[in-house]
Motif scaffolding. Structure first.
Motif, PDB file in Angstrom:
ATOM      1  N   ASP A  74       0.830  -1.206   0.000  1.00  0.00           N
ATOM      2  CA  ASP A  74       0.000   0.000   0.000  1.00  0.00           C
ATOM      3  C   ASP A  74       0.868   1.261   0.000  1.00  0.00           C
ATOM      4  OD1 ASP A  74      -2.169  -1.665   0.179  1.00  0.00           O
ATOM      5  OD2 ASP A  74      -2.505  -1.341   2.316  1.00  0.00           O
ATOM      6  N   THR A  75       1.969   1.213   0.737  1.00  0.00           N
ATOM      7  CA  THR A  75       2.818   2.387   0.880  1.00  0.00           C
ATOM      8  C   THR A  75       3.593   2.698  -0.397  1.00  0.00           C
ATOM      9  OG1 THR A  75       2.989   1.941   3.246  1.00  0.00           O
ATOM     10  CG2 THR A  75       4.651   3.410   2.329  1.00  0.00           C
ATOM     11  N   GLU A  76       3.697   1.738  -1.290  1.00  0.00           N
ATOM     12  CA  GLU A  76       4.337   2.007  -2.579  1.00  0.00           C
ATOM     13  C   GLU A  76       3.584   3.086  -3.357  1.00  0.00           C
ATOM     14  OE1 GLU A  76       4.877  -1.648  -4.666  1.00  0.00           O
ATOM     15  OE2 GLU A  76       6.387  -2.391  -3.256  1.00  0.00           O
ATOM     16  N   THR A  77       2.318   3.298  -3.020  1.00  0.00           N
ATOM     17  CA  THR A  77       1.549   4.369  -3.653  1.00  0.00           C
ATOM     18  C   THR A  77       2.190   5.725  -3.362  1.00  0.00           C
ATOM     19  OG1 THR A  77      -0.443   3.035  -3.287  1.00  0.00           O
ATOM     20  CG2 THR A  77      -0.774   5.321  -3.971  1.00  0.00           C
ATOM     21  N   VAL A  78       2.746   5.898  -2.165  1.00  0.00           N
ATOM     22  CA  VAL A  78       3.435   7.144  -1.826  1.00  0.00           C
ATOM     23  C   VAL A  78       4.602   7.366  -2.781  1.00  0.00           C
ATOM     24  CG1 VAL A  78       4.753   8.369  -0.051  1.00  0.00           C
ATOM     25  CG2 VAL A  78       2.767   6.982   0.600  1.00  0.00           C
ATOM     26  N   VAL A  79       5.389   6.329  -3.011  1.00  0.00           N
ATOM     27  CA  VAL A  79       6.545   6.430  -3.908  1.00  0.00           C
ATOM     28  C   VAL A  79       6.094   6.755  -5.331  1.00  0.00           C
ATOM     29  CG1 VAL A  79       8.540   5.200  -4.851  1.00  0.00           C
ATOM     30  CG2 VAL A  79       7.847   4.829  -2.465  1.00  0.00           C
ATOM     31  N   GLU A  80       5.097   6.049  -5.786  1.00  0.00           N
ATOM     32  CA  GLU A  80       4.602   6.257  -7.151  1.00  0.00           C
ATOM     33  C   GLU A  80       4.155   7.702  -7.367  1.00  0.00           C
ATOM     34  OE1 GLU A  80       1.059   4.602 -10.117  1.00  0.00           O
ATOM     35  OE2 GLU A  80       1.272   3.809  -8.082  1.00  0.00           O
ATOM     36  N   VAL A  81       3.370   8.223  -6.444  1.00  0.00           N
ATOM     37  CA  VAL A  81       2.862   9.590  -6.579  1.00  0.00           C
ATOM     38  C   VAL A  81       4.007  10.599  -6.456  1.00  0.00           C
ATOM     39  CG1 VAL A  81       1.355  11.333  -5.542  1.00  0.00           C
ATOM     40  CG2 VAL A  81       0.564   8.965  -5.780  1.00  0.00           C
ATOM     41  N   ALA A  82       4.924  10.367  -5.533  1.00  0.00           N
ATOM     42  CA  ALA A  82       6.016  11.308  -5.309  1.00  0.00           C
ATOM     43  C   ALA A  82       6.916  11.446  -6.529  1.00  0.00           C
ATOM     44  CB  ALA A  82       6.844  10.868  -4.107  1.00  0.00           C
ATOM     45  N   LEU A  83       7.072  10.372  -7.290  1.00  0.00           N
ATOM     46  CA  LEU A  83       7.973  10.408  -8.439  1.00  0.00           C
ATOM     47  C   LEU A  83       7.391  11.138  -9.644  1.00  0.00           C
ATOM     48  CD1 LEU A  83       9.315   6.735  -8.342  1.00  0.00           C
ATOM     49  CD2 LEU A  83      10.613   8.808  -7.809  1.00  0.00           C
ATOM     50  N   ARG A  84       6.086  11.328  -9.674  1.00  0.00           N
ATOM     51  CA  ARG A  84       5.433  11.834 -10.883  1.00  0.00           C
ATOM     52  C   ARG A  84       5.923  13.213 -11.321  1.00  0.00           C
ATOM     53  NH1 ARG A  84      -0.907  10.240  -9.651  1.00  0.00           N
ATOM     54  NH2 ARG A  84      -0.650   7.966  -9.787  1.00  0.00           N
ATOM     55  N   ASP A  85       6.151  14.094 -10.385  1.00  0.00           N
ATOM     56  CA  ASP A  85       6.474  15.487 -10.721  1.00  0.00           C
ATOM     57  C   ASP A  85       7.959  15.757 -10.885  1.00  0.00           C
ATOM     58  OD1 ASP A  85       3.849  16.126 -10.688  1.00  0.00           O
ATOM     59  OD2 ASP A  85       3.864  17.165  -8.767  1.00  0.00           O
ATOM     60  N   PHE A  86       8.792  14.745 -10.673  1.00  0.00           N
ATOM     61  CA  PHE A  86      10.228  14.993 -10.653  1.00  0.00           C
ATOM     62  C   PHE A  86      10.944  14.089 -11.658  1.00  0.00           C
ATOM     63  CE2 PHE A  86       8.536  15.942  -6.434  1.00  0.00           C
ATOM     64  CZ  PHE A  86       8.955  17.260  -6.283  1.00  0.00           C
ATOM     65  N   PRO A  87      11.547  14.649 -12.682  1.00  0.00           N
ATOM     66  CA  PRO A  87      12.267  13.834 -13.662  1.00  0.00           C
ATOM     67  C   PRO A  87      13.467  13.141 -13.030  1.00  0.00           C
ATOM     68  CG  PRO A  87      12.667  16.171 -14.045  1.00  0.00           C
ATOM     69  CD  PRO A  87      11.589  16.088 -13.023  1.00  0.00           C
ATOM     70  N   GLU A  88      13.986  12.146 -13.715  1.00  0.00           N
ATOM     71  CA  GLU A  88      15.048  11.316 -13.157  1.00  0.00           C
ATOM     72  C   GLU A  88      16.280  12.125 -12.772  1.00  0.00           C
ATOM     73  OE1 GLU A  88      17.668   7.326 -14.304  1.00  0.00           O
ATOM     74  OE2 GLU A  88      16.006   7.994 -15.575  1.00  0.00           O
TER      75      GLU A  88
END
Length: 289
Positions: free
Chosen positions: A98-112
């Motif tokens: 469930d907590t992987e959702t935090v990671v997924e959302v957090a990565l969206r706005d920031f390029p690699e």
């Protein structure tokens, strides 16, 4: 009696099923793999491989502990999360899908290649922060936790993942002493379970995970009330926050962040289609302190 991999797996599964342990098929496989130094492929392609006496005794111990509802992560001392493997002890929450959702959302706005500065409040094992740093090689992160034991686990995980050079871990009381407008991204999985709900939780959580990381007060919202204005204080203008919530807390947590002045507050569901994350921005026009 000769104990083969396939017999070991079937026996472990039967014991877990008889004890009413959830997920007995997968748990039995994981315990057999660890006890017998085997892989999933070994069980399929070499099912009649014989366990040594030491391996069989280790498996008996593992199964007995699981029957007593000790989490597999504690028995094995590790748990996979996102794309990384983490060491886990009784001093930290076991990382959950469930907590992987935090990671997924957090990565969206920031390029690699983004050189962002990340703050993880209540860092625990380091799961969220280290998963983010593994995905964003130009980022640096600070993890805060009130538990020195949890921080020791996070430090070990950072070192084993080769991320210690980009990770700072400090004992503290949430954002106390942190500069204003210092972070591009703030993430948190704070304690959010109401006090009277904790006795009803599954034994794996109720009896084996740190209460300090679970309990969120009478209504589960105590920590969000503190965090909403403080998260916005430490974010840079335009910075993003991503926090985990309980499945029934969306409206309350969204309201707390809106009252604190957050922009574009929204919720995201997890893979089970339950509200799991609240996210938003600090006013991008606010003058940095």
């Amino acid at each position: 009696m000769t104990l083969t991999l396939v017999k070991a797996w079937k026996g472990a599964r039967a014991a877990l099923e008889a004890a009413g342990v959830p997920g007995p098929v997968i748990d039995a496989r994981l315990l057999v793999e660890a006890a017998a130094d085997a892989t999933r492929i070994d069980i399929v392609t070499d099912p009649h491989r014989v366990l040594t006496d030491a391996q069989a005794a280790r498996l008996d111990d593992y199964v007995a502990r699981r029957v007593r509802r000790e989490p597999v992560s504690h028995i094995l001392g590790r748990k996979g999360f996102w794309k990384i493997m983490l060491g886990v002890t009784r001093d930290v929450l076991t990382p959950r899908p469930d907590t992987e959702t935090v990671v997924e959302v957090a990565l969206r706005d920031f390029p690699e290649t983004a050189p962002l500065r990340i703050l993880d409040l209540g860092v625990g094992s380091g799961a969220i922060l280290l998963a983010l740093l593994a995905e964003r090689p130009a980022a640096r992160g600070l993890g805060i936790d009130v538990s020195e034991e949890a921080l020791a686990v996070a430090r070990d995980n950072a070192a084993h993942l080769g991320l210690a050079g980009r990770t700072a871990l400090l004992r503290g009381d949430w954002t106390a002493g942190l500069e204003s407008s210092g972070f591009d991204l703030v993430v948190s999985n704070p304690p959010y379970i109401a006090t009277d709900v904790i006795p009803t939780l599954e034994p794996e959580v109720r009896d084996h995970e740190p209460r300090l990381a679970l309990e969120g007060g009478r209504d589960g919202l105590d920590h969000y009330r503190l965090l909403a204005p403080e998260i916005l204080r430490v974010l840079k203008p335009g910075g993003r926050f991503v926090v985990e919530i309980g499945w029934d807390q969306r409206e309350a947590v969204e309201a707390l962040f809106r009252e604190a002045g957050a922009f574009n507050v929204a919720s995201v569901k997890d893979l089970a289609d339950r509200d799991r994350v609240v996210t938003g921005l600090k006013n991008p026009l606010e003058t940095a302190a």
